[in-house]
Every structure is written in C-alpha cells, then in structure tokens.
Design a protein around this motif. Structure first.
Motif, PDB file in Angstrom:
ATOM      1  N   PHE A 113      47.825  42.039  51.990  1.00  0.00           N
ATOM      2  CA  PHE A 113      47.932  43.055  51.486  1.00  0.00           C
ATOM      3  C   PHE A 113      48.332  43.169  50.138  1.00  0.00           C
ATOM      4  CE2 PHE A 113      51.259  46.239  50.003  1.00  0.00           C
ATOM      5  CZ  PHE A 113      50.846  47.518  50.697  1.00  0.00           C
ATOM      6  N   ARG A 114      49.150  42.205  49.562  1.00  0.00           N
ATOM      7  CA  ARG A 114      49.349  42.190  48.134  1.00  0.00           C
ATOM      8  C   ARG A 114      48.200  41.828  47.339  1.00  0.00           C
ATOM      9  NH1 ARG A 114      53.664  39.333  50.020  1.00  0.00           N
ATOM     10  NH2 ARG A 114      52.726  37.435  49.912  1.00  0.00           N
ATOM     11  N   GLN A 115      47.181  41.001  47.944  1.00  0.00           N
ATOM     12  CA  GLN A 115      45.872  40.552  47.326  1.00  0.00           C
ATOM     13  C   GLN A 115      45.017  41.927  47.119  1.00  0.00           C
ATOM     14  OE1 GLN A 115      44.699  37.168  49.171  1.00  0.00           O
ATOM     15  NE2 GLN A 115      45.701  35.931  48.194  1.00  0.00           N
ATOM     16  N   ALA A 116      45.031  42.577  48.261  1.00  0.00           N
ATOM     17  CA  ALA A 116      44.167  43.761  48.362  1.00  0.00           C
ATOM     18  C   ALA A 116      44.361  44.995  47.362  1.00  0.00           C
ATOM     19  CB  ALA A 116      43.984  44.225  49.703  1.00  0.00           C
ATOM     20  N   VAL A 117      45.862  45.045  47.296  1.00  0.00           N
ATOM     21  CA  VAL A 117      46.347  45.960  46.359  1.00  0.00           C
ATOM     22  C   VAL A 117      45.994  45.679  44.861  1.00  0.00           C
ATOM     23  CG1 VAL A 117      48.339  46.898  45.233  1.00  0.00           C
ATOM     24  CG2 VAL A 117      48.263  46.710  47.715  1.00  0.00           C
ATOM     25  N   LEU A 118      46.281  44.501  44.428  1.00  0.00           N
ATOM     26  CA  LEU A 118      45.800  43.883  43.192  1.00  0.00           C
ATOM     27  C   LEU A 118      44.408  44.109  42.977  1.00  0.00           C
ATOM     28  CD1 LEU A 118      47.002  42.934  40.478  1.00  0.00           C
ATOM     29  CD2 LEU A 118      46.706  40.627  41.371  1.00  0.00           C
ATOM     30  N   ALA A 119      43.490  43.596  43.710  1.00  0.00           N
ATOM     31  CA  ALA A 119      42.165  43.628  43.600  1.00  0.00           C
ATOM     32  C   ALA A 119      41.539  45.079  43.667  1.00  0.00           C
ATOM     33  CB  ALA A 119      41.342  42.989  44.954  1.00  0.00           C
ATOM     34  N   GLU A 120      42.147  46.032  44.428  1.00  0.00           N
ATOM     35  CA  GLU A 120      41.712  47.639  44.297  1.00  0.00           C
ATOM     36  C   GLU A 120      42.266  48.279  42.873  1.00  0.00           C
ATOM     37  OE1 GLU A 120      39.856  51.089  46.203  1.00  0.00           O
ATOM     38  OE2 GLU A 120      39.586  49.028  45.937  1.00  0.00           O
ATOM     39  N   VAL A 121      43.623  47.816  42.435  1.00  0.00           N
ATOM     40  CA  VAL A 121      43.906  48.454  41.183  1.00  0.00           C
ATOM     41  C   VAL A 121      43.217  47.761  40.068  1.00  0.00           C
ATOM     42  CG1 VAL A 121      45.982  48.238  39.685  1.00  0.00           C
ATOM     43  CG2 VAL A 121      46.470  48.806  42.266  1.00  0.00           C
ATOM     44  N   LEU A 122      42.731  46.758  39.973  1.00  0.00           N
ATOM     45  CA  LEU A 122      41.957  45.995  39.019  1.00  0.00           C
ATOM     46  C   LEU A 122      40.605  46.380  38.981  1.00  0.00           C
ATOM     47  CD1 LEU A 122      43.882  42.510  38.738  1.00  0.00           C
ATOM     48  CD2 LEU A 122      44.137  44.414  37.056  1.00  0.00           C
ATOM     49  N   ASN A 123      40.153  47.225  39.737  1.00  0.00           N
ATOM     50  CA  ASN A 123      38.725  47.791  39.776  1.00  0.00           C
ATOM     51  C   ASN A 123      38.621  49.150  39.099  1.00  0.00           C
ATOM     52  OD1 ASN A 123      36.091  48.531  40.255  1.00  0.00           O
ATOM     53  ND2 ASN A 123      36.206  48.045  42.577  1.00  0.00           N
ATOM     54  N   PRO A 124      38.258  49.224  37.629  1.00  0.00           N
ATOM     55  CA  PRO A 124      38.153  50.502  36.895  1.00  0.00           C
ATOM     56  C   PRO A 124      37.040  51.340  37.481  1.00  0.00           C
ATOM     57  CG  PRO A 124      36.907  48.560  35.723  1.00  0.00           C
ATOM     58  CD  PRO A 124      37.619  47.721  36.992  1.00  0.00           C
TER      59      PRO A 124
END
Length: 208
Positions: A113-124
């Motif tokens: 969950f944490r990894q997916a949140v970060l990966a999605e947020v860091l997608n401009p």
C-alpha cells in the motif's frame, strides 16, 4: 451539482479508462500474482489513495504549478522513475520464500500500500491528467467548482479502485496456482522486478 447527463457521460468515459490495462493495472497484477490477492488489493488501494492526493492537488492548483514548471515536472518524474526502478531491482534480487507451506509471501499488504501511494504520487503524468481531464466536466454555473472537482475525483478514485480489485482477484488466483510450483516461483520475482523497471523507464522517457 453536476448535471446528471454530464456525470453519466463522465462515468462511462472513466470506466473505459480504468478497465484498459495501464501502469496502475500492471502494478496491481504484478503484486497480486507474486504476493496474493490481499497484497494486490492493497496495491490498488494505495493507487486510489495517491489519486485522492492528485484530486486535492488539482483543486488547490498544485497540478497547474507542475504543468507550468519544466524543472518541477522533471524532478517529480525522475524521482518516480527512480523509485519504480528501485522496487524492480529489489524484486529481481529478492529470494523466493523457501517454505511455501507456511504461505510466506514476498511482501506485505501494508508495504505494498505504501509503495503504491508513493509511486502514484510521484507520477506527474497523473497530476497533469487530473488537471486536464476533470475540468472538462465542470460547469461553473452549476455551483462550486471545488465541490464539482471533488465529486469527479471521488468517482474516478472509486471506479479505479473497483477495476484494480477486479484485476487483483483475477491475478491473485493465478498467483496461488503459480506459487504451488517452485520452478515457476523461482522466476516470478525476476519477472515482477522487470515489469517495475520497465514502468520506471517508461515514466522517465515520458514528456509533458
């Protein structure tokens, strides 16, 4: 409030988006196949949480800042790409669980969950998508623009989460079968890692 006809049109378009395999679907399927349905659903939930943040960014104008700043766009893009490649390399070199009878899985739902949140947020690109897409269905004369954007964002997040759950359940069943075959399991992590690295490279090569 949003006109019902406009909202139904929006829902139909979004359903087409979320059920067409894209980066979010690939991440979810990769996690569900390698670590089980629960982890796949957690990945989908993390992506949904990231999309909630993108909705907030679109409402308060942060997405517009990213759209107009080439430097900021590049910084976020390369940070996201580097993070995906890091996850991929980690998965490639991570050893498969030795004792399959205990149900050992490569990662936990919380970590996924944490990894997916970060990966999605860091997608401009996602930020720009929300900035460009949501306002097309906003009617200034129909009330608060912020409330309309919020409703559109929530609908998108809900439908996106629904699609990732469907994919996670399907891929999770396949993963359970694969994990009963050690020869396949040995290469599963490498395949998942390669997918993550490919998504990272894809993100790094994207333009505004």
């Amino acid at each position: 409030m949003i006109d019902p006809a406009t909202l139904l049109t929006y829902i139909a378009i979004v359903l087409g988006f979320v059920f067409i395999p894209g980066p979010a679907t690939i991440l979810t399927v990769a996690r569900a196949t390698s670590s089980g349905t629960r982890v796949g659903i957690a990945t989908g939930a993390g992506i949904a949480a990231g999309d909630v943040l993108h909705t907030v960014m679109a409402i308060v104008g942060l997405s517009a800042i990213i759209a107009t700043s080439a430097l900021l766009f590049s910084v976020i893009k390369y940070a996201g790409a580097a993070y995906l490649v890091y996850l991929g390399i980690r998965a490639i070199f991570e050893k498969a669980p030795g004792d399959l009878t205990r149900g050992a899985l490569p990662t936990t739902a919380g970590r996924a969950f944490r990894q997916a949140v970060l990966a999605e947020v860091l997608n401009p690109k996602t930020a720009l998508f929300f900035l460009a897409f949501l306002p097309q269905f906003v009617t200034p004369g129909s009330g608060s623009v912020a409330i309309q954007l919020s409703v559109l964002g929530i609908v998108f997040v809900f439908l996106g989460l629904l699609s990732t759950i469907v994919f996670a359940v399907s891929a999770g069943g396949l993963g359970n079968f694969l994990r009963r075959h050690p020869a396949v399991l040995k290469w599963q992590g490498k395949l998942v890692g390669t997918i993550y690295c490919a998504l990272g490279v894809r993100l790094a090569l994207q333009e505004r």
